[in-house]
Design a protein around this motif. Structure first.
Motif, PDB file in Angstrom:
ATOM      1  N   VAL A   3       0.857  -1.182   0.000  1.00  0.00           N
ATOM      2  CA  VAL A   3       0.000   0.000   0.000  1.00  0.00           C
ATOM      3  C   VAL A   3       0.900   1.242   0.000  1.00  0.00           C
ATOM      4  CG1 VAL A   3      -1.698   1.311   1.321  1.00  0.00           C
ATOM      5  CG2 VAL A   3      -1.844  -1.196   1.226  1.00  0.00           C
ATOM      6  N   TRP A   4       0.592   2.167  -0.896  1.00  0.00           N
ATOM      7  CA  TRP A   4       1.370   3.407  -0.973  1.00  0.00           C
ATOM      8  C   TRP A   4       0.467   4.503  -1.533  1.00  0.00           C
ATOM      9  CZ3 TRP A   4       5.867   4.264  -5.037  1.00  0.00           C
ATOM     10  CH2 TRP A   4       6.377   5.550  -4.886  1.00  0.00           C
ATOM     11  N   TYR A   5      -0.088   5.325  -0.667  1.00  0.00           N
ATOM     12  CA  TYR A   5      -0.872   6.453  -1.161  1.00  0.00           C
ATOM     13  C   TYR A   5      -1.122   7.533  -0.115  1.00  0.00           C
ATOM     14  CZ  TYR A   5      -5.282   5.126   1.212  1.00  0.00           C
ATOM     15  OH  TYR A   5      -6.256   4.856   2.137  1.00  0.00           O
ATOM     16  N   HIS A   6      -1.032   7.192   1.166  1.00  0.00           N
ATOM     17  CA  HIS A   6      -1.396   8.155   2.204  1.00  0.00           C
ATOM     18  C   HIS A   6      -0.581   9.451   2.109  1.00  0.00           C
ATOM     19  CE1 HIS A   6      -4.047   5.388   4.347  1.00  0.00           C
ATOM     20  NE2 HIS A   6      -3.137   4.449   4.167  1.00  0.00           N
ATOM     21  N   LYS A   7       0.722   9.308   1.850  1.00  0.00           N
ATOM     22  CA  LYS A   7       1.592  10.491   1.808  1.00  0.00           C
ATOM     23  C   LYS A   7       2.285  10.655   0.450  1.00  0.00           C
ATOM     24  CE  LYS A   7       2.518  10.301   6.778  1.00  0.00           C
ATOM     25  NZ  LYS A   7       3.548  10.194   7.837  1.00  0.00           N
ATOM     26  N   ARG A   8       1.806   9.922  -0.530  1.00  0.00           N
ATOM     27  CA  ARG A   8       2.522   9.856  -1.802  1.00  0.00           C
ATOM     28  C   ARG A   8       2.605  11.212  -2.508  1.00  0.00           C
ATOM     29  NH1 ARG A   8       2.026   4.876  -6.033  1.00  0.00           N
ATOM     30  NH2 ARG A   8       3.578   5.584  -7.532  1.00  0.00           N
ATOM     31  N   GLU A   9       1.498  11.890  -2.594  1.00  0.00           N
ATOM     32  CA  GLU A   9       1.475  13.159  -3.323  1.00  0.00           C
ATOM     33  C   GLU A   9       2.366  14.203  -2.656  1.00  0.00           C
ATOM     34  OE1 GLU A   9      -1.777  16.505  -4.794  1.00  0.00           O
ATOM     35  OE2 GLU A   9      -2.453  14.489  -4.234  1.00  0.00           O
ATOM     36  N   GLN A  10       2.261  14.330  -1.342  1.00  0.00           N
ATOM     37  CA  GLN A  10       3.067  15.311  -0.627  1.00  0.00           C
ATOM     38  C   GLN A  10       4.551  14.947  -0.683  1.00  0.00           C
ATOM     39  OE1 GLN A  10       2.084  18.291   0.699  1.00  0.00           O
ATOM     40  NE2 GLN A  10       4.297  18.588   0.870  1.00  0.00           N
ATOM     41  N   ASP A  11       4.856  13.662  -0.524  1.00  0.00           N
ATOM     42  CA  ASP A  11       6.256  13.236  -0.569  1.00  0.00           C
ATOM     43  C   ASP A  11       6.875  13.481  -1.939  1.00  0.00           C
ATOM     44  OD1 ASP A  11       6.457  12.488   2.044  1.00  0.00           O
ATOM     45  OD2 ASP A  11       6.133  10.358   1.714  1.00  0.00           O
ATOM     46  N   ALA A  12       6.086  13.292  -2.990  1.00  0.00           N
ATOM     47  CA  ALA A  12       6.606  13.528  -4.341  1.00  0.00           C
ATOM     48  C   ALA A  12       7.010  14.993  -4.511  1.00  0.00           C
ATOM     49  CB  ALA A  12       5.565  13.131  -5.373  1.00  0.00           C
ATOM     50  N   LYS A  13       6.211  15.911  -3.953  1.00  0.00           N
ATOM     51  CA  LYS A  13       6.569  17.334  -4.010  1.00  0.00           C
ATOM     52  C   LYS A  13       7.853  17.594  -3.239  1.00  0.00           C
ATOM     53  CE  LYS A  13       1.769  18.944  -4.351  1.00  0.00           C
ATOM     54  NZ  LYS A  13       0.691  19.675  -3.651  1.00  0.00           N
ATOM     55  N   ASN A  14       7.998  16.938  -2.098  1.00  0.00           N
ATOM     56  CA  ASN A  14       9.175  17.161  -1.261  1.00  0.00           C
ATOM     57  C   ASN A  14      10.457  16.689  -1.931  1.00  0.00           C
ATOM     58  OD1 ASN A  14       7.599  18.255   0.748  1.00  0.00           O
ATOM     59  ND2 ASN A  14       7.477  16.381   1.954  1.00  0.00           N
ATOM     60  N   TRP A  15      10.481  15.429  -2.359  1.00  0.00           N
ATOM     61  CA  TRP A  15      11.765  14.898  -2.818  1.00  0.00           C
ATOM     62  C   TRP A  15      12.206  15.499  -4.149  1.00  0.00           C
ATOM     63  CZ3 TRP A  15       8.403  10.256  -3.708  1.00  0.00           C
ATOM     64  CH2 TRP A  15       8.359   9.839  -5.026  1.00  0.00           C
ATOM     65  N   ARG A  16      11.287  16.090  -4.876  1.00  0.00           N
ATOM     66  CA  ARG A  16      11.682  16.713  -6.144  1.00  0.00           C
ATOM     67  C   ARG A  16      12.220  18.125  -5.966  1.00  0.00           C
ATOM     68  NH1 ARG A  16       6.359  14.056  -8.758  1.00  0.00           N
ATOM     69  NH2 ARG A  16       7.299  12.088  -9.414  1.00  0.00           N
ATOM     70  N   SER A  17      12.113  18.639  -4.728  1.00  0.00           N
ATOM     71  CA  SER A  17      12.562  20.016  -4.516  1.00  0.00           C
ATOM     72  C   SER A  17      13.547  20.177  -3.364  1.00  0.00           C
ATOM     73  CB  SER A  17      11.344  20.909  -4.244  1.00  0.00           C
ATOM     74  OG  SER A  17      10.653  20.483  -3.077  1.00  0.00           O
ATOM     75  N   TRP A  18      13.654  19.167  -2.477  1.00  0.00           N
ATOM     76  CA  TRP A  18      14.509  19.398  -1.317  1.00  0.00           C
ATOM     77  C   TRP A  18      15.992  19.365  -1.693  1.00  0.00           C
ATOM     78  CZ3 TRP A  18      12.043  14.721   1.640  1.00  0.00           C
ATOM     79  CH2 TRP A  18      12.495  13.516   1.115  1.00  0.00           C
ATOM     80  N   ASP A  19      16.832  19.887  -0.801  1.00  0.00           N
ATOM     81  CA  ASP A  19      18.231  20.146  -1.112  1.00  0.00           C
ATOM     82  C   ASP A  19      19.133  19.020  -0.620  1.00  0.00           C
ATOM     83  OD1 ASP A  19      20.465  21.453  -2.054  1.00  0.00           O
ATOM     84  OD2 ASP A  19      20.690  22.692  -0.262  1.00  0.00           O
ATOM     85  N   TRP A  20      18.965  17.842  -1.211  1.00  0.00           N
ATOM     86  CA  TRP A  20      19.856  16.704  -0.986  1.00  0.00           C
ATOM     87  C   TRP A  20      20.077  16.382   0.494  1.00  0.00           C
ATOM     88  CZ3 TRP A  20      20.485  14.343  -5.520  1.00  0.00           C
ATOM     89  CH2 TRP A  20      20.406  15.123  -6.682  1.00  0.00           C
ATOM     90  N   PRO A  21      19.010  16.118   1.266  1.00  0.00           N
ATOM     91  CA  PRO A  21      19.188  15.770   2.677  1.00  0.00           C
ATOM     92  C   PRO A  21      19.740  14.353   2.837  1.00  0.00           C
ATOM     93  CG  PRO A  21      16.900  15.525   2.065  1.00  0.00           C
ATOM     94  CD  PRO A  21      17.588  16.101   0.863  1.00  0.00           C
ATOM     95  N   GLU A  22      20.210  14.069   4.026  1.00  0.00           N
ATOM     96  CA  GLU A  22      20.724  12.728   4.347  1.00  0.00           C
ATOM     97  C   GLU A  22      19.655  11.962   5.128  1.00  0.00           C
ATOM     98  OE1 GLU A  22      24.075  11.015   7.367  1.00  0.00           O
ATOM     99  OE2 GLU A  22      24.689  12.663   6.035  1.00  0.00           O
TER     100      GLU A  22
END
Length: 505
Positions: free
Chosen positions: A294-313
């Protein structure tokens, strides 16, 4: 609501491969770092692995784990994760736009897998690399000594080879998002040559070729045909992936996706048969469903995050809060794999810790089981042996995902020694108790060993276990089933997952 099912001891579907209950973990989010590995955590061992997480993993009795990816593998250099930790490079992971420290590599992960009593299934990078790197990786892992790569492993403190038998030939190579994406024939040729090179090491190596990333891909199912026409005789499995969601909050349609998955498996089984016949091949190719969950609860928000965040660890990513509804869906998917175990020999829940996972772990804090942990655990512990055919007669419904869907979702497994039978039953109805009558034929001395139930009403569907309330969704003892000489009678609560174990002579 009434439903009847009939199970006969002699009507077997297939011998279940134990690897049907395998898992997957990727260098992604907090799956590795602060998931299984967190030096300084109160439970960490001298190697830095969390023992609270390891205990939850061990209790699942997982046979095989796929590693290190996933999308991550398509730009991964496995050599970055060997040798002294202080000398290992930090790399940018293009798949999830984060930093990879390489503090966990093949040797650390192999030690963790050994501690967890899990066999490794390793993936090679066929996105940015190729046959030579795959060959070197196998030599490092599997050859005894006396060569460059095997002696390099020994110099890293690992005298005995790992003897890894299962190797995945890349990941989701049909996907345009994949680094190194290829067309089907191009990938099929590369997979064929890589598989031949890998198998040249001997030791009973098996290889998994990439099938479709999901059954909604525009190239599905012709991708499988073209790939297999290039490599059929030299591979053992073709992979399938599929993730599930219920953004519309239509529970009955959500559960109907289990039946949709059965059609997916059936279709690829037909493609396999077609290619085998066309090539006049002698060998069989089976399905490795090596990513599902199952993958949908946070999928949309996470997609926005990882495409814009500054290379976190090791950022928080895809940390789903699973509810009761998700547990029923996961239980139903496991039932479908059991029912299709003539085709599906390996399946890997994706993933294992923190990232869309049955286990969650706070950095520096607690670890706990999510709702989907329990049906996965029950299937892994008691779903090994012979899958039995179950004839169901009961009410049905139509949904967008599938038509003529049984409200009763059921699978049955006879233990390897023939002394017990386990029935996994789901009442998909949102609000009606199910009067259940299961006829068990060809069995003697039936006795109820255990009945565990999760659920009861749709009002419970959307809460989740948390570190503060880890037991909010948990199996309880069932009390409304009676076992007689000819089978089981009683009630299944609405919206419930049930594990029923019986002893037999």
């Amino acid at each position: 609501m009434k439903a009847r099912a009939t199970i006969h001891r002699d009507f077997a579907l297939a011998q279940i491969d134990d690897r049907l209950y395998s898992a997957f973990i990727e260098h992604m989010g907090r799956a590795i770092y602060s998931g299984i590995y967190e030096p300084g955590h109160p439970t960490a061992n001298p190697q830095g692995f969390r023992q609270d997480v390891l205990e939850l993993v061990r209790n699942l009795n997982i046979p095989v784990i796929r590693y290190p990816g996933g999308n991550f593998v398509s730009a991964y250099k496995w050599e970055d994760g060997i040798g002294p930790k202080e000398d290992r490079p930090v790399r940018l992971d293009l798949a999830w736009r984060s930093k990879e420290t390489n503090q966990v590599g093949i040797n650390e992960f192999a030690q963790w897998a050994k501690d967890a009593d899990i066999e490794m299934m390793l993936a090679v990078n066929l996105g940015t690399r190729g046959i030579e790197e795959a060959r070197n990786f196998v030599e490092y892992c599997n050859h005894t000594s006396g060569t460059y790569w095997s002696d390099l492993r020994r110099s890293h403190g690992v005298d005995e080879p790992y003897g890894v038998k299962m190797w995945c030939l890349g990941n989701e190579m049909d996907g345009p998002w994949q680094i190194g994406h290829m067309e089907a024939k191009e990938y099929g040729r590369l997979a064929d040559e890589t598989s031949k090179a890998v198998k040249a090491f001997g030791g009973g190596i098996e290889t998994v070729v990439c099938g479709s990333s999901n059954d909604g891909m525009p190239t599905y199912p012709d991708w499988e045909r073209q790939v297999l026409e290039e490599c059929y005789e030299n591979v053992d499995y073709i992979s399938l992936h599929k993730y599930f969601g219920n953004s519309s909050h239509d529970s009955l349609n959500y559960f109907a996706k289990i039946d949709e998955t059965g059609r997916y498996i059936q279709a690829i089984g037909g493609v396999i048969d077609f290619v085998k016949a066309k090539k006049r091949a002698k060998n069989d190719v089976f399905i490795c469903f090596d990513e599902w969950n199952v993958w949908y609860h946070k999928r949309e928000q996470d997609a926005k995050n990882w495409r814009s965040w500054d290379w976190p660890e090791a950022p928080e990513l895809l940390e789903e809060d699973y509810n009761l509804e998700d547990a029923l869906l996961v239980g139903g998917l496991l039932n479908e794999f059991i029912r299709r175990s003539d085709r599906v020999k390996i399946a890997c829940i994706a993933q294992l810790v923190n990232v869309i996972a049955p286990i969650r772990a706070e950095k520096g804090g607690a670890a706990w089981a999510t709702s989907i942990y329990y049906p996965y655990q029950f299937a892994s512990l008691y779903g090994r042996g012979t899958a039995l055919n179950v004839a169901v007669n009961g009410p049905r419904y139509d949904a967008d995902a599938a038509h003529d869907v049984n409200y009763l979702d059921v699978a049955a497994v006879l233990s390897p020694d023939g002394t017990s039978i386990t029935i996994f039953a789901i009442n998909r109805s949102l609000d009606e108790t199910m009067e259940l009558d299961i006829a068990l034929q060809g069995f003697e001395g039936l006795k109820l060993v255990e009945h565990k139930v999760m659920g009861g009403t749709s009002a419970e569907a959307r809460v989740a276990n948390t570190s503060a309330a880890p037991d909010r969704i948990k199996p309880r003892k069932g009390e409304k089933l009676a076992v007689g000489d000819d089978g089981i009678k009683g009630e299944l609560p609405a919206f419930s997952y049930n594990m029923i174990r019986l002893s037999v002579r």
